[in-house]
Write an enzyme that holds these catalytic residues in place. Structure first.
Site, short mmCIF file in Angstrom:
data_model
loop_
_atom_site.label_atom_id
_atom_site.label_comp_id
_atom_site.label_asym_id
_atom_site.label_seq_id
_atom_site.Cartn_x
_atom_site.Cartn_y
_atom_site.Cartn_z
N ASP A 54 0.83 -1.20 0.00
CA ASP A 54 0.00 0.00 0.00
C ASP A 54 0.87 1.26 0.00
O ASP A 54 1.89 1.33 0.70
CB ASP A 54 -0.87 -0.03 1.27
CG ASP A 54 -1.96 1.03 1.27
OD1 ASP A 54 -2.77 1.01 0.34
OD2 ASP A 54 -1.99 1.85 2.21
N GLU A 67 14.87 -14.54 -0.35
CA GLU A 67 15.12 -15.69 0.53
C GLU A 67 13.97 -16.71 0.45
O GLU A 67 14.09 -17.81 0.98
CB GLU A 67 15.25 -15.22 1.99
CG GLU A 67 16.48 -14.39 2.25
CD GLU A 67 16.43 -13.82 3.67
OE1 GLU A 67 15.86 -14.45 4.58
OE2 GLU A 67 16.95 -12.70 3.86
C1 NOJ Z 1 -4.65 2.79 -0.95
C2 NOJ Z 1 -5.73 1.80 -0.69
O1 NOJ Z 1 -6.02 1.12 -1.89
C3 NOJ Z 1 -6.92 2.58 -0.19
O2 NOJ Z 1 -8.06 1.79 -0.09
C4 NOJ Z 1 -6.54 3.20 1.14
O3 NOJ Z 1 -7.60 4.03 1.57
C5 NOJ Z 1 -5.27 4.03 1.03
N1 NOJ Z 1 -4.23 3.38 0.28
C6 NOJ Z 1 -4.71 4.35 2.40
O4 NOJ Z 1 -4.15 3.19 2.98
#
Ligand code: NOJ
Ligand code: CA
Length: 533
Positions: A212, A263
């Site tokens: 993310d 790894e």
């Molecule tokens: C991207 C994620 O896809 C989204 O759903 C989220 O709100 C934001 N990152 C923050 O983590």
């Protein structure tokens, strides 16, 4: 449950087990909305496990599961309280291990979501940092001394300033919701802890991670103002947001994470990198960094042959320059469903089906968001049922993302088979007419979106030109042609994005997005796969 359908072509030789990700079809599971096993109205790991045969039947190679961790519940699980546990709503670590084992036995890989840019404000580190400003945990976040105004002009992506006050008057940074304080990756304890998290799940047999906000993590060390405001009309962040995103130091994190994955042969990282410049995005998947970084340009492209053609050719060039496959995305849990984005109703559905054929023809790794194979439209979710912080923080000005997160319709019963009979209401309401999209119904219908996807994936597996070859892009007026070549064969994916009928050259029709397609004749909003004779 695996619905019955007519025989499909036998697959060509699969990619080797260590570089499976180069051409893998990855199915994105929004865990909370996929399948509820225990009747509490919330999708869970056991529910997903029971539906693995469906994913095999559909023909995907891997699944990516949206965050499964204990969470503060402020942003659909992207506010993590404990990175090495499972939210009790979803089960426990043993359920995850059982899922991985079943998936493995069925030939499916499991990719988890990891959230390194921020934690929940309920995370023990943030609690400790609030309780004692001298605690070691305090240097793992961005705090600034009390002052009248926030330290700079940075804005939260969910609306409003990116700084909020602590109870004792300090400021802390959150590029998303206030319940998601940003971590300070300049503190080595942060990097060490995330590596322990990666190993924890890799030791349990997962095949990798979707990362993310992978272009975040580091911020300008001087906390200087951003030069401009972000506009959602852009393809992603750019120079106007230069102080908050894409700092050079972040690439060292991916080098370290790549070394961890190395790894565990056969594991992979795919990064969420929302930068407008695809050449910059591709740098995140250089050979010693992540294996893939999402190409979001198609997802943000309107229905126009020139715009789509540019999105495809720019991505092909950018990722070829670093030797990485393109990871193609048309839909996910953050964007309106394609059917709705492309106009809604019959037109939107026809376009979504045609675009899906493009997605599945392209060389590289397509990501299919759960429910897109059913051509689900964006659901109307009543305001009082909405959960998305984007809706609430914008005072309702932005609709938010709930409409692409409603539960999957599995059958034509009143509850659409999401939960067992007699269960609690689903966590988001399912629209009254949702059974018309049910898997059970579409699997019996040779003309359904589900059948189209299943046939496309079987053909993709059988024809090396599809998915694992090379591609060239051509735009003639409103007609986009992607010519895919591999192992001595050529398949053209032709997409008519105009309002008039297009005449297309010959070839054997492998698959068409609509029964209205005739040899040589492509009606508006349709696509065809043509095998060169
Ligand atoms: C991207 C994620 O896809 C989204 O759903 C989220 O709100 C934001 N990152 C923050 O983590
Ligand atoms: Ca449940």
């Amino acid at each position: 449950m695996a619905p019955r359908l007519a025989a499909l072509p036998a697959p060509a030789a699969p990619a080797t087990d260590t570089d499976w990700w180069r051409t893998a079809v990855v199915y994105q599971v929004y865990l909370r909305s996929f399948a509820d096993s225990n009747g509490d109205g919330i999708g869970d790991l056991a529910g997903l496990r029971s539906r693995l045969p469906y994913l095999v039947w559909l023909g995907v190679d891997a699944l990516w599961i949206n965050p499964h961790y204990p969470s503060g519940g402020a942003d659909g699980g992207y506010d993590v309280v404990d990175y090495r546990a499972v939210d009790p709503d979803y089960g426990d670590v043993a359920d995850l291990e059982a899922l991985v084992a079943d998936a493995r036995a069925l030939g499916l890989k499991v990719v988890l979501d990891v959230v390194p840019n921020h934690t929940s404000d309920q995370h023990p580190w943030f609690r400790a940092a609030l309780a004692d400003r001298g605690a070691p945990e305090a240097s793992r976040y961005h705090f600034a001394p009390a002052s009248e105004e926030p330290p700079n002009n940075w804005q939260s992506l969910f609306g409003g300033p990116a700084w909020s006050r602590t109870p004792d008057g300090r400021w802390y940074l959150h590029l998303f919701a206030p319940e998601q304080p940003d971590l300070d990756w300049r503190d080595p304890a942060v990097a060490e802890d995330f590596e322990a998290t990666l190993r924890f799940w890799l030791d349990r047999g997962v095949s990798g991670f979707r990362v993310d906000v992978a272009y975040g993590l580091f911020k300008d060390a001087g906390l200087r103002d951003n030069p401009g405001a972000y506009s959602p009309t852009l393809f992603g962040h750019g120079p106007e947001q230069a102080m908050t995103w894409n700092q050079p130091e972040v690439h060292d994190v991916w080098r370290r994470w790549r070394a961890v994955c190395d790894e565990y042969p056969g594991t992979m990282l795919v990064g969420e990198v929302c930068l407008a410049d695809l050449d910059q995005v591709a740098l995140y998947s250089r050979p010693d960094e992540m294996h893939q970084s999402f190409s979001f340009r198609l997802l943000k492209s309107g229905w126009d042959a020139g715009v789509f053609g540019e999105a495809v050719s720019t991505a092909l060039d950018a990722f070829a320059a670093v030797g990485a496959p393109v990871s193609w995305v048309l839909g996910n849990h953050d964007k309106d469903r394609q059917v709705t984005r492309f106009g809604g109703g019959a037109v939107g559905t026809a376009r979504a089906r045609a675009a899906a054929l493009l997605l599945m023809a392209l060389p590289g790794s397509p990501y299919l968001y759960a429910g897109d194979e059913l051509a689900l439209p964006q659901a109307v979710v009543p305001d009082e049922a909405k959960r998305d912080p984007i809706f609430h923080r914008s005072g309702g000005a932005r609709a938010g993302r709930d409409g692409c997160r409603v539960p999957m319709p599995w059958n034509e019963s009143e509850g659409v088979g999401f939960s067992p009979d007699g269960a609690a209401d689903p966590w988001l309401p399912v629209p009254a007419d949702w059974s018309r999209y049910a898997v059970s119904r579409q699997s019996r219908d040779g003309g359904s979106a589900l059948t189209l996807h299943r046939r496309a994936l079987a053909l993709r597996a059988a024809h090396p030109a599809l998915g694992s070859g090379t591609a060239t892009v051509r735009v003639d007026g409103d007609v986009l042609t992607v010519t895919c070549t591999g192992d001595g064969e050529t398949v053209r994916c032709v997409l008519n994005m105009g309002t008039g009928t297009a005449l297309v050259p010959g070839g054997t029709v492998l698959l068409a997005s609509s029964t209205a397609v005739r040899p040589g004749v492509l009606p508006p909003d349709t696509a065809v796969w043509l095998l060169d004779d």
